[in-house]
Write an enzyme that holds these catalytic residues in place. Structure first.
Site, short mmCIF file in Angstrom:
data_model
loop_
_atom_site.label_atom_id
_atom_site.label_comp_id
_atom_site.label_asym_id
_atom_site.label_seq_id
_atom_site.Cartn_x
_atom_site.Cartn_y
_atom_site.Cartn_z
CB THR A 167 17.59 34.34 61.18
OG1 THR A 167 17.05 32.78 60.89
CG2 THR A 167 17.18 35.31 60.04
CE LYS A 181 18.11 31.59 58.12
NZ LYS A 181 16.71 32.10 58.56
CB THR A 214 17.02 24.36 53.43
OG1 THR A 214 16.94 24.98 54.32
CG2 THR A 214 18.68 25.35 52.47
CD GLU A 230 12.75 28.90 65.93
OE1 GLU A 230 13.45 30.14 64.83
OE2 GLU A 230 11.80 28.49 65.57
CG ASN A 277 9.31 30.25 66.92
OD1 ASN A 277 9.56 30.82 65.89
ND2 ASN A 277 9.74 29.53 67.50
CB THR A 335 10.95 41.70 71.44
OG1 THR A 335 10.58 40.10 72.14
CG2 THR A 335 8.87 41.73 70.95
#
Length: 405
Positions: free
Chosen positions: A152, A178, A189, A276, A400, A405
């Site tokens: 993702t 992932k 996870t 991230e 985030n 979007t």
């Protein structure tokens, strides 16, 4: 930015386990976002699942079916099918039924998995339309493509593989995972799949996975958020031709246990390295606890602190923030005069205050590294725990803020 994470290593095929990838275009046209995995008949399957009370519809369904004969695992990205109530359960069941129909198996032999945006209806028709292509693509050599297909917000695919010999027979353990955000697992996870060609009784396999998850996936955190969709599966196809492992003892079990742990650890740490917006890979080691739980409490207090994580991003050796986190971790009757704290090899605090030998230049040199160790010596007992985490950067907020979007 992935910290110390490069191209996928060699992912050895696992006899009796095939993977197929196709595009449903759930979030964008052409994206390979549906993965079908086929287990050889007679395989045993174990699973660990999120403890989030708002667990996703596919989690509910997979937990009910994992003990039965499992032949197929169906994963979609781009939509979590979480927070969707009864319609979400019906949608998950419908995709499984369609795959079962196409594959000629009972629908209870199909386990669903989803990841992506929470609270939106699952686009069942898109997933159903992609299933024939995924089935046609099934191959034991498709691990790398599947690792990309389950991503993702990940920037790189994640995989690991080990092989060992027992009585002249090669055994393989290969896995993919992932996850990059909403990571503080409470079982395993975000999504993880590990397969071996060893033959393992289901109860032994379940205990093996649970133990491996507790030492790896349950020791990582990026942002302190436990997902609604966390799942990790361990599949044993039995195709290696060795006797079935029916108890947690003996040299074959010991070797398999180590291989599964090695793969789990590599996959778990890859998630942190690809966190991230992460610019730092951070190991928080807590030694000298009276119990393992108080070591974890201290470790997570440090790993989850926004003040510490932002200082890590800034390469600022603000060691007072670490002391504050340790002090508020809730350890009963904590004697701070016995505590030593290290940044890398540098002692920054001792006996409740700044170490006499410490200089700001020493701390700054450690904090400038991409990989940083924080070690806390509690001086209370013999227990130790290690947690892996990241810094908190501007990019994390941006990712985030713009996720939908």
């Amino acid at each position: 930015m992935a910290v110390g994470l490069g191209p996928l290593p060699t992912l050895h095929p696992v006899p009796g386990f095939e993977l197929g990838i196709a595009s449903a275009g759930i979030k964008r046209p052409g994206r390979k976002d549906v993965v079908v995995m086929r287990c050889a008949e007679g395989s045993t399957v174990a699973g660990v699942f999120t403890l989030n009370a708002f667990c996703a519809a596919p989690v509910i369904l997979a937990k009910k079916r994992v003990l039965g004969p499992v032949r197929y695992l169906l994963t979609n990205t781009g939509n979590a099918n979480a927070g969707t109530g009864e319609p979400g359960l019906a949608a998950a069941a419908r995709t499984c039924a369609k795959l079962a129909e196409l594959a000629g198996v009972d629908e209870t032999a199909v386990l669903p998995f989803s990841t992506g945006v929470i609270g939106e209806p699952l686009p069942v028709e898109k997933i159903e339309a992609a299933l024939p292509a995924a089935l046609a693509d099934l191959s034991e050599g498709n691990w790398a493509a599947a690792a990309t297909g389950i991503m993702t917000t990940d920037t790189l695919p994640k995989g690991a593989s080990r092989q060992f010999e027992h009585d002249g027979v090669a055994i393989t353990v290969t896995g993919i995972s992932k996850g990059a955000g909403m990571i503080k697992p409470n079982m395993a996870t975000m999504l993880g799949y590990i397969a071996t060609d060893a033959k393992v009784a289901q109860g032994v396999l379940q205990d093996l996975l649970r133990d491996a998850a507790n030492k790896s996936f349950n020791r990582i955190t990026i942002d302190g958020d436990t997902s609604t969709n966390d799942c990790c599966m361990l599949i044993a196809t039995g195709k290696a031709g060795l006797p079935e492992i029916t108890q947690a003892s003996g040299p074959l079990f010991a070797a398999l246990k180590q291989a599964v742990l090695d793969v789990s650890m590599e996959l778990a740490q890859a998630i942190v390295r690809d966190g991230e917006g992460a610019t730092k890979f951070v190991t928080v080691q807590v030694n000298g606890g009276a119990t393992h739980q108080e070591c974890l409490d201290v470790g997570y207090a440090v790993a989850h602190s926004p003040l510490i994580k932002t200082a890590l991003f800034a390469s600022d050796p603000n060691w007072g923030r670490i002391l504050a986190a340790v002090g508020r971790a809730g350890v009963p009757k904590l004697d701070v005069s016995k505590i030593d704290v290290y940044l890398g090899e540098v002692c920054i605090a001792s006996r409740g205050g700044r170490a006499a030998s410490y200089t700001e230049d020493q701390g700054a040199a450690v904090m400038a590294r991409e990989e940083i160790g924080i070690r806390i010596e509690l001086g209370r007992g013999t227990c130790s725990e290690t947690i892996w985490t990241t810094d908190l950067s501007h990019e994390y907020v941006k990712i985030n803020a713009e996720y939908r979007t």
